[in-house]
Design a protein around this motif. Structure first.
Motif, PDB file in Angstrom:
ATOM      1  N   GLY A   1      34.439 175.910 106.933  1.00  0.00           N
ATOM      2  CA  GLY A   1      33.377 174.986 106.542  1.00  0.00           C
ATOM      3  C   GLY A   1      32.604 175.439 105.325  1.00  0.00           C
ATOM      4  N   PHE A   2      32.656 176.728 105.001  1.00  0.00           N
ATOM      5  CA  PHE A   2      31.973 177.216 103.800  1.00  0.00           C
ATOM      6  C   PHE A   2      32.554 176.588 102.535  1.00  0.00           C
ATOM      7  N   LEU A   3      33.791 176.084 102.614  1.00  0.00           N
ATOM      8  CA  LEU A   3      34.381 175.402 101.461  1.00  0.00           C
ATOM      9  C   LEU A   3      33.853 173.971 101.301  1.00  0.00           C
TER      10      LEU A   3
ATOM     11  N   PHE B   1      27.117 173.302 100.781  1.00  0.00           N
ATOM     12  CA  PHE B   1      25.924 173.406 101.616  1.00  0.00           C
ATOM     13  C   PHE B   1      25.996 172.465 102.804  1.00  0.00           C
ATOM     14  N   GLU B   2      26.618 171.297 102.606  1.00  0.00           N
ATOM     15  CA  GLU B   2      26.768 170.353 103.715  1.00  0.00           C
ATOM     16  C   GLU B   2      27.584 170.960 104.854  1.00  0.00           C
ATOM     17  N   GLY B   3      28.578 171.788 104.499  1.00  0.00           N
ATOM     18  CA  GLY B   3      29.371 172.465 105.512  1.00  0.00           C
ATOM     19  C   GLY B   3      28.546 173.441 106.321  1.00  0.00           C
ATOM     20  N   PHE B   4      27.613 174.110 105.654  1.00  0.00           N
ATOM     21  CA  PHE B   4      26.708 175.020 106.353  1.00  0.00           C
ATOM     22  C   PHE B   4      25.784 174.247 107.282  1.00  0.00           C
ATOM     23  N   VAL B   5      25.227 173.138 106.777  1.00  0.00           N
ATOM     24  CA  VAL B   5      24.291 172.341 107.574  1.00  0.00           C
ATOM     25  C   VAL B   5      24.959 171.803 108.835  1.00  0.00           C
ATOM     26  N   LEU B   6      26.157 171.227 108.688  1.00  0.00           N
ATOM     27  CA  LEU B   6      26.808 170.638 109.871  1.00  0.00           C
ATOM     28  C   LEU B   6      27.235 171.725 110.863  1.00  0.00           C
TER      29      LEU B   6
ATOM     30  N   TYR C   1      37.104 170.316 105.622  1.00  0.00           N
ATOM     31  CA  TYR C   1      37.461 171.555 106.313  1.00  0.00           C
ATOM     32  C   TYR C   1      36.827 171.641 107.705  1.00  0.00           C
ATOM     33  N   ALA C   2      35.507 171.697 107.786  1.00  0.00           N
ATOM     34  CA  ALA C   2      34.820 171.949 109.053  1.00  0.00           C
ATOM     35  C   ALA C   2      35.164 170.926 110.130  1.00  0.00           C
ATOM     36  N   TRP C   3      35.361 169.671 109.730  1.00  0.00           N
ATOM     37  CA  TRP C   3      35.681 168.611 110.683  1.00  0.00           C
ATOM     38  C   TRP C   3      37.032 167.954 110.377  1.00  0.00           C
TER      39      TRP C   3
END
Length: 253
Positions: free
Chosen positions: A215-217, A220-225, A120-122
């Protein structure tokens, strides 16, 4: 159609074997441009029959254009030293080799961050990577370079699997390098530091990745990045401020 696969390397032994294994069946030549590796990079590259060259690194645009000049086949696929060509994408490239009707193709990059695939985030994350050799060149600043193709463009199915961030420390090292290159590049062009961008752009970077790109989906990795993306944005403007400050101090002596 014949295909060159071009790769920049520097101490790239971590993933290079898997990278080269993923392209050996589609490449008519593999061209490696190294900038002074001290590990097993050269040994691994030569074990796959790659043509290995050396050039001291200055910036990504000039380095990649020099790599392009070393490639001799009709088409060039540019990949990083930590990117593996997925099976579906490999099949698409095989199809293009037989019946390609465009001058360049975008591929979708799926990134593995701290052991998790970021969907999602990237993602999606389209990059122009496959092109006719005589119709393309790299352009841009010292960082954030892009491939420019003179002609029609298409899109390929499948993913380029990017094993870019195995650890937080590795990510921080990349951020330090890229933000320094960014600050140097925009400073040369005369771009001025802005307090508004320093304070607001990092927040925008976080919201873009974590909220708008969902990115929340990504857990935790989505939050970190997303936090790291915010930090990257803050640091690149902070380094521009530092360059301006140092220049003023130098001229006031």
């Amino acid at each position: 159609m014949s295909l060159s696969v071009g790769i920049l390397t520097f101490n790239s032994e971590r993933y290079l074997k898997e990278v080269l294994e993923s392209v050996k069946s589609i490449a008519d030549e593999i061209v490696i441009l190294d900038s002074g590796s001290k590990d097993r990079t050269i040994e691994i590259a030569k074990s796959f029959g790659a043509k290995v060259f050396f050039r001291k690194f200055d910036n990504f645009v000039s380095q990649k254009n020099y790599l392009l000049s070393l490639c001799k086949k009709e088409w060039v696929l540019f990949i990083d030293d930590d990117e593996v060509v997925g099976n579906e994408l490999k099949a698409e490239i095989e199809r293009v080799k037989k019946e390609g009707s465009f001058d360049g193709y975008y591929v979708n990059v799926l990134t593995n961050y701290l052991g998790r695939w970021i969907k999602y985030a990237w993602y999606p994350d389209w990059h122009l990577r496959l092109a006719k050799r005589e119709k393309c060149k790299w352009i841009g600043d010292l960082v954030h370079e892009s491939l420019k193709v003179d002609g029609k463009l298409g899109y390929l199915k499948g993913n380029l699997l990017h094993y870019s961030y195995p650890s937080i420390s590795h990510h921080l090292k990349k951020i330090d390098l890229y933000t320094s290159l960014y600050a140097e590049g925009v400073y040369r062009r005369g771009k001025k530091f802005s307090y508004m961008k320093l304070f607001l752009s990092p927040l925008g970077a976080f919201l873009r990745r974590y909220i708008f790109k969902k990115g929340f989906l990504d857990g935790f990795e989505g939050f970190v990045l997303s936090v790291m993306s915010s930090y990257y944005t803050f640091l690149k403007y902070l380094k521009l401020w530092e360059k301006e400050k140092n220049e003023k101090t130098f001229h006031s002596r």
